[in-house]
Design an enzyme around this catalytic site. Structure first.
Site, PDB file in Angstrom:
ATOM      1  N   HIS A  12      -1.367  -3.042  -0.135  1.00 29.91           N
ATOM      2  CA  HIS A  12      -2.260  -2.472   0.869  1.00 29.91           C
ATOM      3  C   HIS A  12      -1.943  -0.985   1.040  1.00 29.91           C
ATOM      4  O   HIS A  12      -0.773  -0.579   1.006  1.00 29.91           O
ATOM      5  CB  HIS A  12      -2.092  -3.174   2.212  1.00 29.91           C
ATOM      6  N   GLU A  66      -1.840   0.961   3.583  1.00 30.44           N
ATOM      7  CA  GLU A  66      -0.935   1.282   4.683  1.00 30.44           C
ATOM      8  C   GLU A  66       0.525   1.083   4.281  1.00 30.44           C
ATOM      9  O   GLU A  66       1.380   1.918   4.576  1.00 30.44           O
ATOM     10  CB  GLU A  66      -1.230   0.392   5.903  1.00 30.44           C
TER      11      GLU A  66
END
Length: 139
Positions: free
Chosen positions: A52, A54
């Site tokens: 991901h 993030e």
């Protein structure tokens, strides 16, 4: 750091992810008004559930700053972080998270995190269209 500049960079990152067959999510980590890390989803390309945007941005930022505690950093994301990413954000002590588009499947407690939506109506519409296009392609 100018929010409009960050939004443009986020959309550019999401576009790169889209072109590579990834879910079009971009993330930028900022510390002391400087971009420390910028990235996009790599879950499909790296065949890694932790790919991901993030999480990658936090890992890059931690490595660059040589510390895990990122309490003086802010994270900017195109799509509101999922529960897994929010837990990692919480563990890294990031206080401020800014996102462009909300998620529908959301259940995280943000009581200790300042999280708010950013972006103009045009930016949000452009990004939502990219997400829609992506999910139509993979159906």
């Amino acid at each position: 750091m100018n929010e409009e500049v960050i939004i443009k960079k986020l959309i550019d990152l999401a576009t790169k992810a889209f072109k590579k067959g990834e879910i079009p999510v971009g993330a930028i980590l900022v510390c002391n008004q400087k971009i420390i890390a910028k990235t996009y989803n790599l879950k499909e390309r790296k065949n890694n559930i932790m790919g991901h945007a993030e999480i990658i941005a936090i890992k890059k930022g931690s490595k660059k700053l040589k510390r895990w505690n990122l309490s003086d950093c802010s994270l900017y994301v195109t799509l509101k972080p999922c529960n897994m990413c929010m837990e990692i954000i919480k563990q890294s002590r990031i206080q401020n998270v800014f996102y462009m588009v909300d998620r529908l499947d959301y259940k995280h407690d943000f009581s200790k995190t300042n999280i708010r939506q950013i972006g103009s109506e045009i930016n949000i519409k452009t990004y939502k269209q990219m997400l829609s296009n992506f999910f139509q392609i993979i159906r």
